[in-house]
Design an enzyme around this catalytic site. Structure first.
Site, PDB file in Angstrom:
ATOM      1  N   SER A 149       8.515  73.329  71.931  1.00 27.31           N
ATOM      2  CA  SER A 149       7.063  73.531  71.946  1.00 27.31           C
ATOM      3  C   SER A 149       6.497  72.807  73.158  1.00 27.31           C
ATOM      4  O   SER A 149       7.073  71.820  73.618  1.00 27.31           O
ATOM      5  CB  SER A 149       6.442  72.943  70.677  1.00 27.31           C
ATOM      6  OG  SER A 149       5.031  72.918  70.775  1.00 27.31           O
ATOM      7  N   TYR A 163       5.214  66.470  63.943  1.00 27.68           N
ATOM      8  CA  TYR A 163       5.704  67.690  64.613  1.00 27.68           C
ATOM      9  C   TYR A 163       6.073  67.385  66.056  1.00 27.68           C
ATOM     10  O   TYR A 163       7.143  67.779  66.538  1.00 27.68           O
ATOM     11  CB  TYR A 163       4.612  68.756  64.549  1.00 27.68           C
ATOM     12  CG  TYR A 163       4.936  70.072  65.230  1.00 27.68           C
ATOM     13  CD1 TYR A 163       5.832  70.976  64.681  1.00 27.68           C
ATOM     14  CD2 TYR A 163       4.311  70.432  66.440  1.00 27.68           C
ATOM     15  CE1 TYR A 163       6.109  72.192  65.291  1.00 27.68           C
ATOM     16  CE2 TYR A 163       4.577  71.647  67.059  1.00 27.68           C
ATOM     17  CZ  TYR A 163       5.485  72.523  66.485  1.00 27.68           C
ATOM     18  OH  TYR A 163       5.753  73.727  67.094  1.00 27.68           O
TER      19      TYR A 163
HETATM   20  P1  NAP Z   1       6.038  81.405  61.884  1.00 26.42           P
HETATM   21  O1  NAP Z   1       5.100  82.514  62.154  1.00 26.42           O
HETATM   22  O2  NAP Z   1       5.664  80.387  60.864  1.00 26.42           O
HETATM   23  O3  NAP Z   1       7.484  82.027  61.514  1.00 26.42           O
HETATM   24  C1  NAP Z   1       8.494  81.156  61.100  1.00 26.42           C
HETATM   25  C2  NAP Z   1       9.751  81.929  60.806  1.00 26.42           C
HETATM   26  O4  NAP Z   1      10.747  80.992  60.370  1.00 26.42           O
HETATM   27  C3  NAP Z   1       9.608  82.951  59.700  1.00 26.42           C
HETATM   28  O5  NAP Z   1      10.400  84.069  59.984  1.00 26.42           O
HETATM   29  C4  NAP Z   1      10.154  82.207  58.484  1.00 26.42           C
HETATM   30  O6  NAP Z   1      10.672  83.133  57.537  1.00 26.42           O
HETATM   31  C5  NAP Z   1      11.273  81.391  59.111  1.00 26.42           C
HETATM   32  N1  NAP Z   1      11.645  80.183  58.376  1.00 26.42           N
HETATM   33  C6  NAP Z   1      10.830  79.194  57.942  1.00 26.42           C
HETATM   34  N2  NAP Z   1      11.545  78.237  57.334  1.00 26.42           N
HETATM   35  C7  NAP Z   1      12.837  78.625  57.400  1.00 26.42           C
HETATM   36  C8  NAP Z   1      14.054  78.060  56.949  1.00 26.42           C
HETATM   37  N3  NAP Z   1      14.067  76.891  56.297  1.00 26.42           N
HETATM   38  N4  NAP Z   1      15.207  78.724  57.165  1.00 26.42           N
HETATM   39  C9  NAP Z   1      15.210  79.925  57.811  1.00 26.42           C
HETATM   40  N5  NAP Z   1      14.080  80.507  58.271  1.00 26.42           N
HETATM   41  C10 NAP Z   1      12.909  79.858  58.058  1.00 26.42           C
HETATM   42  O7  NAP Z   1       6.334  80.576  63.209  1.00 26.42           O
HETATM   43  P2  NAP Z   1       6.228  80.975  64.773  1.00 26.42           P
HETATM   44  O8  NAP Z   1       4.843  80.691  65.208  1.00 26.42           O
HETATM   45  O9  NAP Z   1       6.809  82.299  65.006  1.00 26.42           O
HETATM   46  O10 NAP Z   1       7.129  79.818  65.407  1.00 26.42           O
HETATM   47  C11 NAP Z   1       8.493  79.985  65.726  1.00 26.42           C
HETATM   48  C12 NAP Z   1       8.975  78.763  66.509  1.00 26.42           C
HETATM   49  O11 NAP Z   1       8.145  78.578  67.659  1.00 26.42           O
HETATM   50  C13 NAP Z   1       8.908  77.440  65.724  1.00 26.42           C
HETATM   51  O12 NAP Z   1      10.003  76.628  66.060  1.00 26.42           O
HETATM   52  C14 NAP Z   1       7.627  76.806  66.241  1.00 26.42           C
HETATM   53  O13 NAP Z   1       7.627  75.392  66.109  1.00 26.42           O
HETATM   54  C15 NAP Z   1       7.648  77.256  67.692  1.00 26.42           C
HETATM   55  N6  NAP Z   1       6.325  77.239  68.329  1.00 26.42           N
HETATM   56  C16 NAP Z   1       5.339  78.068  67.907  1.00 26.42           C
HETATM   57  C17 NAP Z   1       4.109  78.022  68.543  1.00 26.42           C
HETATM   58  C18 NAP Z   1       2.959  78.922  68.152  1.00 26.42           C
HETATM   59  O14 NAP Z   1       1.855  78.721  68.700  1.00 26.42           O
HETATM   60  N7  NAP Z   1       3.148  79.899  67.272  1.00 26.42           N
HETATM   61  C19 NAP Z   1       3.901  77.145  69.601  1.00 26.42           C
HETATM   62  C20 NAP Z   1       4.926  76.311  69.992  1.00 26.42           C
HETATM   63  C21 NAP Z   1       6.144  76.369  69.358  1.00 26.42           C
HETATM   64  P3  NAP Z   1      10.517  82.980  55.953  1.00 26.42           P
HETATM   65  O15 NAP Z   1       9.069  82.797  55.665  1.00 26.42           O
HETATM   66  O16 NAP Z   1      11.100  84.201  55.393  1.00 26.42           O
HETATM   67  O17 NAP Z   1      11.325  81.788  55.597  1.00 26.42           O
END
Ligand code: NAP
Length: 254
Positions: A149, A163
Site C-alpha cells: 500500500s 494497518y
Molecule cells: P477488498 O475489496 O476488501 O477485497 C478483498 C479480497 O480479499 C476479497 O476478494 C476477499 O474475499 C479476500 N479475502 C479477505 N480475507 C481473506 C482471507 N482471509 N483469505 C482469503 N481471501 C480473503 O480489498 P481491495 O481494496 O481489493 O484490496 C486488495 C489489496 O490491496 C489489499 O491487500 C489491500 O490492503 C491493498 N490496498 C488496497 C487499497 C484500496 O484503496 N482499495 C489501497 C492500498 C492497498 P472474501 O470476502 O470472499 O473473503
C-alpha cells in the site's frame, strides 16, 4: 494474441472482488491459468471465474482463509489438483493480494486487531512466499508480487497505525526477500496502491475527499490500473526488476 504467461500457474489470494479480481482477469488474459482464491464469497469467486472463461481464459476458484496455516495448506493442495493436476508441484506466479484494514484511533483498537491485520497482511504473505519460493527454485523461474500500500511508505492521515505497520512490513519483506531469491531466477516485487475504488476503500467513503486531495491526479484509482502494474512485473521481460515496490498511487507519494 500475445500471451506471455501461457503455461504458467498463477495464484492470486483474495481475488473474488476488488483489486484481486482485476489481477486474476488480467493474468488470465495474458495466458496464465489462474487460481481465484477467496475466504467467504463463493458466488463472487464463481462470477470472476465465469467471466475469465467467457473471455477464453483458464481459472478455478479455491476457498481458503489464507490468514490461517490450515487455509494456506489447503490452498496449496487445491492448486496442485487444479486444472486436472497439470501444474502439480508448481507455482509460477504468486500474487499476495488478500488484505484487511480497520480504520479508527489507535486507542480504540478492537480486540484481535493485531492478529487480524498481521495474520493476513503479513504472515500469509511470508508463508505463501516461502512455499512458492521452494517450488519456483526447482524450475529456476518465478514471480512473487506483493500488494502492499502507499500506506507502506507514507502516512498522510491518522487512524491507520496498525494497518500501516503491516504494510511497512510487507514493503520491507519484499525488498529483503528479493536479495535471497534473485539469483534463483525468482523476482520479488511489490505494487503499492494509493486509494483505489473498492469495497475496502469506496470513493464515496468518509476519507475519500482527503485521500483525493493527497493525489496529484485528483481521483481514486481503478482496479485495472493496479492489475496493469502486476502484469508488468509478471511478464518474462521484467526479469531485471527485483526488490522494487511500484507506487500506483496517482502521485500520492511524489
Ligand atoms: P477488498 O475489496 O476488501 O477485497 C478483498 C479480497 O480479499 C476479497 O476478494 C476477499 O474475499 C479476500 N479475502 C479477505 N480475507 C481473506 C482471507 N482471509 N483469505 C482469503 N481471501 C480473503 O480489498 P481491495 O481494496 O481489493 O484490496 C486488495 C489489496 O490491496 C489489499 O491487500 C489491500 O490492503 C491493498 N490496498 C488496497 C487499497 C484500496 O484503496 N482499495 C489501497 C492500498 C492497498 P472474501 O470476502 O470472499 O473473503
Amino acid at each position: 494474441m500475445n500471451q506471455p504467461l501461457t503455461n504458467k500457474l498463477a495464484l492470486v489470494t483474495g481475488s473474488s472482488r476488488g483489486i484481486g479480481a482485476a489481477i486474476a482477469a488480467r493474468l488470465a488474459a495474458d495466458g496464465a491459468s489462474v487460481i481465484v482464491n477467496y475466504a467467504a464469497s463463493p458466488q463472487r469467486a464463481a462470477a470472476v471465474v465465469d467471466a475469465i472463461r467467457k473471455d477464453g481464459g483458464a481459472a478455478e476458484a479455491v476457498q481458503a482463509d489464507v490468514s490461517t496455516a490450515e487455509g494456506r495448506k489447503a490452498l496449496i493442495a487445491a492448486s496442485d489438483q487444479a486444472f486436472g493436476g497439470k501444474f502439480d508441484g508448481r507455482l509460477d506466479i504468486l500474487v499476495n493480494n488478500a488484505g484487511t484494514v480497520e480504520f479508527g484511533p489507535f486507542l480504540e483498537a478492537k480486540e484481535g486487531a493485531y492478529e487480524r491485520h498481521f495474520d493476513l497482511n503479513v504472515r500469509a504473505v511470508m508463508e505463501l512466499s516461502h512455499e512458492a519460493a521452494k517450488r519456483m527454485s526447482k524450475v529456476g523461474w518465478g514471480r512473487i508480487i506483493n500488494i502492499g500500500s502507499a500506506f507502506g511508505e507514507g502516512v498522510p492521515l491518522p487512524g491507520v497505525a496498525i494497518y500501516v505497520g503491516s504494510k511497512f512490513a510487507v514493503n520491507g519483506f519484499t525488498r529483503a526477500l528479493s536479495r535471497e531469491l534473485g539469483a534463483l531466477g525468482i523476482t520479488v516485487n511489490g505494487v503499492q496502491p494509493g486509494p483505489v475504488n473498492t469495497e475496502m476503500s469506496p470513493e464515496d467513503g468518509p476519507h475519500a475527499p482527503l485521500m483525493i486531495s493527497r493525489t496529484s491526479v485528483g481521483r481514486f484509482g481503478r482496479v485495472h490500473e493496479i492489475a496493469h502494474a502486476v502484469a508488468f512485473l509478471a511478464h518474462p521481460h521484467a526479469a531485471f526488476v527485483n526488490g522494487e515496490n511500484i507506487n500506483v498511487d496517482g502521485g500520492w507519494l511524489a
